[in-house]
Design a protein around this motif. Structure first.
Motif, PDB file in Angstrom:
ATOM      1  N   LEU A  62      54.556  25.554  70.063  1.00 24.33           N
ATOM      2  CA  LEU A  62      54.684  24.369  70.892  1.00 24.33           C
ATOM      3  C   LEU A  62      53.621  23.353  70.502  1.00 24.33           C
ATOM      4  O   LEU A  62      52.434  23.678  70.412  1.00 24.33           O
ATOM      5  N   THR A  63      54.039  22.133  70.261  1.00 23.05           N
ATOM      6  CA  THR A  63      53.103  21.065  69.963  1.00 23.05           C
ATOM      7  C   THR A  63      52.516  20.539  71.268  1.00 23.05           C
ATOM      8  O   THR A  63      52.981  20.857  72.365  1.00 23.05           O
ATOM      9  N   GLU A  64      51.506  19.710  71.152  1.00 29.00           N
ATOM     10  CA  GLU A  64      50.927  19.096  72.345  1.00 29.00           C
ATOM     11  C   GLU A  64      51.970  18.225  73.049  1.00 29.00           C
ATOM     12  O   GLU A  64      52.013  18.169  74.277  1.00 29.00           O
ATOM     13  N   ALA A  65      52.814  17.557  72.268  1.00 24.67           N
ATOM     14  CA  ALA A  65      53.889  16.750  72.861  1.00 24.67           C
ATOM     15  C   ALA A  65      54.867  17.634  73.623  1.00 24.67           C
ATOM     16  O   ALA A  65      55.355  17.258  74.695  1.00 24.67           O
ATOM     17  N   ASP A  66      55.158  18.825  73.079  1.00 24.87           N
ATOM     18  CA  ASP A  66      56.041  19.770  73.766  1.00 24.87           C
ATOM     19  C   ASP A  66      55.438  20.188  75.109  1.00 24.87           C
ATOM     20  O   ASP A  66      56.125  20.243  76.132  1.00 24.87           O
ATOM     21  N   ARG A  67      54.155  20.500  75.080  1.00 24.27           N
ATOM     22  CA  ARG A  67      53.492  20.941  76.313  1.00 24.27           C
ATOM     23  C   ARG A  67      53.489  19.834  77.368  1.00 24.27           C
ATOM     24  O   ARG A  67      53.725  20.076  78.552  1.00 24.27           O
ATOM     25  N   GLN A  68      53.214  18.616  76.919  1.00 25.05           N
ATOM     26  CA  GLN A  68      53.172  17.507  77.860  1.00 25.05           C
ATOM     27  C   GLN A  68      54.553  17.243  78.443  1.00 25.05           C
ATOM     28  O   GLN A  68      54.686  16.996  79.649  1.00 25.05           O
ATOM     29  N   ALA A  69      55.577  17.314  77.591  1.00 23.25           N
ATOM     30  CA  ALA A  69      56.944  17.113  78.072  1.00 23.25           C
ATOM     31  C   ALA A  69      57.325  18.192  79.077  1.00 23.25           C
ATOM     32  O   ALA A  69      57.979  17.918  80.091  1.00 23.25           O
TER      33      ALA A  69
END
Length: 280
Positions: A62-69
């Protein structure tokens, strides 16, 4: 939209560390195919398979963008739970049962069949879950021109609204009739289902503003713009086609905006009766 640092929902099923990813059609081309396929009511899975397929079984980080989403969706879902518990207590004879939302990345399985970017976000009555690949938010912004976090929240709220319809027995009855009529008649019923979900989304937005205080200046414009960008006529026109109302499954841009606004302005579920009116 004020969402950072707020309570998330416990009804999130996160499958993003397993499952496959769409491959073959690259970048913007993939997003455009998925967007047109979903909103035009076309299953584009064969096109993806022809380009290298929908691969499965790969572990993904999971990327940071994935986590934030994921955090954003969780907070938005929690907001819908609070809103609909309140609305049901005031307007419905019975409690609201929250929906489970499945986050996935690439492909996964549902009781309604395979879920992928080709299917877009959807509610499955078979297991009473929402399926969402947060990559769709990128599609909204880059390809559909639906920008902003409240536009993304509108997508979540719209799918939750289908669960509300299911809770009320509306969705099951409408789908039962759809299975017995012609394609054109089925499409017309689908439009009424979707516009009612837009109206319910407007009720959610009103309560989010009044009760939760999470709506910021410009948020409603983001939701109304999203409703316009994903109207059937706009999508067909942007795909180089002449809009054909008999093929619409979600409603025109004007209809989607109008019913969202009606829900927001009234806050009354009775005002969202798209099945009892001749004027959509």
């Amino acid at each position: 939209m004020k969402w950072q640092g707020r309570r998330g929902s416990r009804n999130i099923e996160d499958r993003r560390r397993g499952g496959g990813a769409a491959a073959g059609i690259g970048g913007i081309g993939l997003l455009l195919v998925l967007a047109i396929g979903y909103f035009a009511g076309i299953d584009v899975t064969p096109l993806l398979e022809g380009q290298g397929g929908l691969s499965g079984g790969t572990q993904q980080e999971l990327t940071e963008a994935d986590r934030q989403a994921g955090d954003f969706v969780s907070v938005t879902l929690a907001d819908t739970e609070q809103v609909w518990a309140k609305v049901f207590s005031e307007q419905v004879d019975g409690p609201y049962s929250p929906v489970t939302l499945v986050l996935y990345k690439g492909v996964t399985q549902s009781a309604c069949g395979g879920a992928s970017g080709a299917t877009g976000p959807f509610y499955c009555p078979g297991d009473r879950k929402i399926y969402l690949d947060t990559a769709f938010f990128t599609t909204m912004q880059r390809q559909l021109g639906a920008h902003g976090d409240f536009a993304a929240a509108y997508v979540v709220a719209h799918e939750v609204a289908h669960h509300v319809q299911d809770e009320l027995g509306i969705l099951g009855e409408a789908n039962r009739i759809r299975a017995q009529v012609s394609e054109a008649e089925s499409n017309a019923i689908s439009v009424r289902i979707e516009l009612q979900a837009d109206c319910y989304s407007g009720i959610w937005a009103r309560e989010a503003a009044e009760t939760l205080g999470s709506v910021e200046p410009g948020d409603l414009d983001e939701a109304l713009n999203a409703a316009r960008q994903i109207g059937d006529d706009t999508l067909q026109r942007n795909a180089g086609r002449v809009p054909m109302p008999h093929t619409f499954t979600h409603g025109s841009s004007a209809q989607r905006q109008s019913w969202f606004a009606r829900g927001y302005e009234t806050g009354d579920m009775r005002a969202c009766d798209t099945f009892g009116t001749d004027r959509l």
